[in-house]
Design a protein around this motif. Structure first.
Motif, PDB file in Angstrom:
ATOM      1  N   GLY A  91      21.972  11.076  48.110  1.00 38.18           N
ATOM      2  CA  GLY A  91      20.938  11.061  48.630  1.00 38.18           C
ATOM      3  C   GLY A  91      20.024  11.742  50.350  1.00 38.18           C
ATOM      4  O   GLY A  91      19.720  10.973  50.953  1.00 38.18           O
ATOM      5  N   LEU A  92      20.908  12.851  49.778  1.00 36.13           N
ATOM      6  CA  LEU A  92      20.353  13.374  51.377  1.00 36.13           C
ATOM      7  C   LEU A  92      19.700  14.566  51.582  1.00 36.13           C
ATOM      8  O   LEU A  92      19.173  14.848  52.360  1.00 36.13           O
ATOM      9  CB  LEU A  92      21.792  13.867  52.179  1.00 36.13           C
ATOM     10  CG  LEU A  92      22.986  13.165  52.756  1.00 36.13           C
ATOM     11  CD1 LEU A  92      24.281  13.779  52.902  1.00 36.13           C
ATOM     12  CD2 LEU A  92      22.715  11.978  53.391  1.00 36.13           C
ATOM     13  N   VAL A  93      18.752  15.104  50.202  1.00 35.18           N
ATOM     14  CA  VAL A  93      18.322  15.830  50.306  1.00 35.18           C
ATOM     15  C   VAL A  93      16.427  15.047  49.507  1.00 35.18           C
ATOM     16  O   VAL A  93      17.270  13.990  48.449  1.00 35.18           O
ATOM     17  CB  VAL A  93      18.176  17.273  49.900  1.00 35.18           C
ATOM     18  CG1 VAL A  93      19.266  17.837  50.534  1.00 35.18           C
ATOM     19  CG2 VAL A  93      18.464  16.858  48.308  1.00 35.18           C
ATOM     20  N   TYR A  94      15.401  15.792  49.214  1.00 37.56           N
ATOM     21  CA  TYR A  94      14.680  14.703  48.657  1.00 37.56           C
ATOM     22  C   TYR A  94      13.382  16.369  48.482  1.00 37.56           C
ATOM     23  O   TYR A  94      13.315  17.583  49.308  1.00 37.56           O
ATOM     24  CB  TYR A  94      13.414  13.789  49.144  1.00 37.56           C
ATOM     25  CG  TYR A  94      12.961  14.598  50.690  1.00 37.56           C
ATOM     26  CD1 TYR A  94      12.177  14.910  50.409  1.00 37.56           C
ATOM     27  CD2 TYR A  94      14.173  13.948  51.933  1.00 37.56           C
ATOM     28  CE1 TYR A  94      11.074  15.225  51.882  1.00 37.56           C
ATOM     29  CE2 TYR A  94      13.678  14.730  53.015  1.00 37.56           C
ATOM     30  CZ  TYR A  94      12.074  15.155  53.296  1.00 37.56           C
ATOM     31  OH  TYR A  94      11.537  15.983  54.642  1.00 37.56           O
ATOM     32  N   PRO A  95      12.277  16.278  47.384  1.00 38.00           N
ATOM     33  CA  PRO A  95      12.023  17.339  46.964  1.00 38.00           C
ATOM     34  C   PRO A  95      10.474  17.495  47.591  1.00 38.00           C
ATOM     35  O   PRO A  95      10.286  16.114  48.292  1.00 38.00           O
ATOM     36  CB  PRO A  95      11.799  17.217  44.949  1.00 38.00           C
ATOM     37  CG  PRO A  95      11.245  15.507  45.177  1.00 38.00           C
ATOM     38  CD  PRO A  95      13.326  15.620  46.006  1.00 38.00           C
ATOM     39  N   CYS A  96      10.517  18.425  48.247  1.00 33.86           N
ATOM     40  CA  CYS A  96       8.851  18.200  49.084  1.00 33.86           C
ATOM     41  C   CYS A  96       7.770  19.054  48.286  1.00 33.86           C
ATOM     42  O   CYS A  96       8.013  20.702  47.902  1.00 33.86           O
ATOM     43  CB  CYS A  96       9.532  18.890  50.496  1.00 33.86           C
ATOM     44  SG  CYS A  96       7.336  19.300  51.778  1.00 33.86           S
ATOM     45  N   PHE A  97       6.611  18.726  48.425  1.00 32.07           N
ATOM     46  CA  PHE A  97       5.611  19.579  47.427  1.00 32.07           C
ATOM     47  C   PHE A  97       4.494  20.489  49.051  1.00 32.07           C
ATOM     48  O   PHE A  97       3.683  20.736  48.174  1.00 32.07           O
ATOM     49  CB  PHE A  97       5.545  18.511  46.220  1.00 32.07           C
ATOM     50  CG  PHE A  97       5.909  18.250  45.449  1.00 32.07           C
ATOM     51  CD1 PHE A  97       6.339  18.851  44.760  1.00 32.07           C
ATOM     52  CD2 PHE A  97       6.087  16.912  45.463  1.00 32.07           C
ATOM     53  CE1 PHE A  97       7.571  17.993  43.361  1.00 32.07           C
ATOM     54  CE2 PHE A  97       7.333  16.079  45.347  1.00 32.07           C
ATOM     55  CZ  PHE A  97       7.790  16.931  44.332  1.00 32.07           C
ATOM     56  N   CYS A  98       4.622  20.301  49.550  1.00 33.43           N
ATOM     57  CA  CYS A  98       3.620  20.438  50.595  1.00 33.43           C
ATOM     58  C   CYS A  98       3.578  21.662  50.598  1.00 33.43           C
ATOM     59  O   CYS A  98       5.182  22.529  50.468  1.00 33.43           O
ATOM     60  CB  CYS A  98       4.124  19.933  52.330  1.00 33.43           C
ATOM     61  SG  CYS A  98       3.725  18.067  52.068  1.00 33.43           S
ATOM     62  N   THR A  99       2.594  22.475  50.914  1.00 36.10           N
ATOM     63  CA  THR A  99       2.666  23.761  51.172  1.00 36.10           C
ATOM     64  C   THR A  99       1.823  24.309  53.093  1.00 36.10           C
ATOM     65  O   THR A  99       2.610  23.420  53.929  1.00 36.10           O
ATOM     66  CB  THR A  99       1.201  24.762  50.933  1.00 36.10           C
ATOM     67  OG1 THR A  99       0.232  24.017  51.612  1.00 36.10           O
ATOM     68  CG2 THR A  99       1.278  24.355  49.317  1.00 36.10           C
ATOM     69  N   ARG A 100       2.816  25.148  53.254  1.00 33.25           N
ATOM     70  CA  ARG A 100       2.667  25.794  54.940  1.00 33.25           C
ATOM     71  C   ARG A 100       1.151  24.984  55.491  1.00 33.25           C
ATOM     72  O   ARG A 100       1.502  24.712  56.114  1.00 33.25           O
ATOM     73  CB  ARG A 100       3.062  27.464  55.151  1.00 33.25           C
ATOM     74  CG  ARG A 100       4.001  27.298  54.723  1.00 33.25           C
ATOM     75  CD  ARG A 100       4.364  28.893  55.117  1.00 33.25           C
ATOM     76  NE  ARG A 100       5.642  29.218  55.228  1.00 33.25           N
ATOM     77  CZ  ARG A 100       6.152  30.687  54.918  1.00 33.25           C
ATOM     78  NH1 ARG A 100       5.124  31.613  56.154  1.00 33.25           N
ATOM     79  NH2 ARG A 100       7.460  31.290  54.954  1.00 33.25           N
ATOM     80  N   ALA A 101       0.324  25.467  54.966  1.00 35.06           N
ATOM     81  CA  ALA A 101      -1.210  24.746  55.120  1.00 35.06           C
ATOM     82  C   ALA A 101      -0.830  23.071  55.375  1.00 35.06           C
ATOM     83  O   ALA A 101      -1.206  23.178  56.541  1.00 35.06           O
ATOM     84  CB  ALA A 101      -2.194  24.844  54.254  1.00 35.06           C
ATOM     85  N   ASP A 102      -0.609  22.534  53.937  1.00 36.95           N
ATOM     86  CA  ASP A 102      -0.414  20.874  54.624  1.00 36.95           C
ATOM     87  C   ASP A 102       0.598  20.621  55.560  1.00 36.95           C
ATOM     88  O   ASP A 102      -0.751  19.632  56.630  1.00 36.95           O
ATOM     89  CB  ASP A 102       0.043  20.624  53.610  1.00 36.95           C
ATOM     90  CG  ASP A 102      -0.586  20.997  52.255  1.00 36.95           C
ATOM     91  OD1 ASP A 102      -1.306  20.932  52.273  1.00 36.95           O
ATOM     92  OD2 ASP A 102       0.432  20.500  51.014  1.00 36.95           O
TER      93      ASP A 102
END
Length: 283
Positions: A91-102
């Motif tokens: 449980g130490l990582v998670y998916p991230c969908f954010c762009t650099r612009a976000d």
């Protein structure tokens, strides 16, 4: 002692690379140890085989020899996947969908050693939303820094000749461990590779001092040995800026094409004598 030099084949090597390779090579040879090469070639969009060949030619022109065949990161993808899976299972990582612009648009984002920190937007997604979006959207994997730092507690690393330094990985926020366009980040791949290669002394530029905090955390999380570190001054241009691969005038290929003697250049760099217009600087 075992040291390494790890160029990325995304452009031509320059004077700064030469200085770093010499520092790592000479440290190992002076101690009767081994000097290895690693090709950091997992940036699929920019890595080119022509730059691998050019780097090997540049190092030979400087008079450097290395032990064994160069290690290639592109042949170690399974090791990166396994480490990421281990961290995910805890449980130490998670998916991230954010762009650099976000991220840039988040005015509330704090800053760390490398600039704006990720504000943690995707850390709070519900499991169902994560699964749905993972099936539909590109995503990277981030380390949950607060959970990871709390798990390992206080950490230290040793700068050779200067003693122990307290690591502060939390200052970097939720770092990326696997990018959308690459199977592993610099932090994850380099940490795993140094351990797998048996590197005892990491000799590299002082611009990477802050990264050592993150690498020390990953070593603790993954049960890896901690090498000694030696961070050297950087080769800078007339404006005092660290050289980059876009600085064509400082490329070793350009110097070689102008008839510069590689072994003499190596001797000058060892003595701290740089070509006109360049200097050594600690950031």
């Amino acid at each position: 002692m075992l040291t390494r030099f790890a160029p990325s084949p995304t452009g031509e090597l320059h004077l700064g690379h030469a200085y770093s390779a010499l520092a790592a090579h000479d440290a190992a040879r002076g101690a009767g140890g081994a000097f290895r090469l690693r090709i950091d070639d997992i940036d699929g969009s920019r890595s080119r085989e022509i730059y691998v060949d050019a780097a090997l030619a540049d190092l030979a022109w400087l008079g450097l020899g290395w032990d064994g065949a160069p290690v290639r990161q592109s042949e170690r993808l399974g090791a990166y996947d396994a480490a990421l899976a281990d961290l995910a299972a805890r449980g130490l990582v998670y998916p991230c969908f954010c762009t650099r612009a976000d991220i840039a648009a988040s005015l509330a984002a704090p800053h760390g050693p490398a600039g704006a920190l990720y504000p943690g937007t995707c850390r709070h997604l519900l499991p169902g939303d994560r699964e749905r979006r993972m099936a539909q959207e590109p995503h990277c994997w981030r380390l949950d820094m607060r959970r990871a730092a709390a798990l390992v507690g206080k950490l230290w690393w040793e700068e050779e000749g200067q003693g122990l330094r307290a690591a502060d990985p939390a200052a970097h926020g939720d770092i990326v461990l696997a990018r959308k366009d690459a199977p592993a980040s610099y932090h994850l791949a380099s940490t795993l590779d140094d351990a797998a290669m048996g590197v005892t002394h990491v000799v590299r530029g002082a611009d990477l001092i802050a990264s050592t905090d993150v690498h020390r955390l990953l070593q603790a999380l993954l049960g890896l040995a901690t090498p000694l570190y030696r961070h050297h001054a950087l080769v800078c241009d007339t404006a005092g800026q660290r050289l980059a691969k876009r600085d064509a005038a400082a490329s070793l290929a350009a110097l070689r094409a102008r008839g510069v003697d590689g072994k003499k250049l190596a001797a000058d760099l060892r003595a701290g004598r740089l070509p006109s217009g360049y200097s050594l600087k600690m950031p």
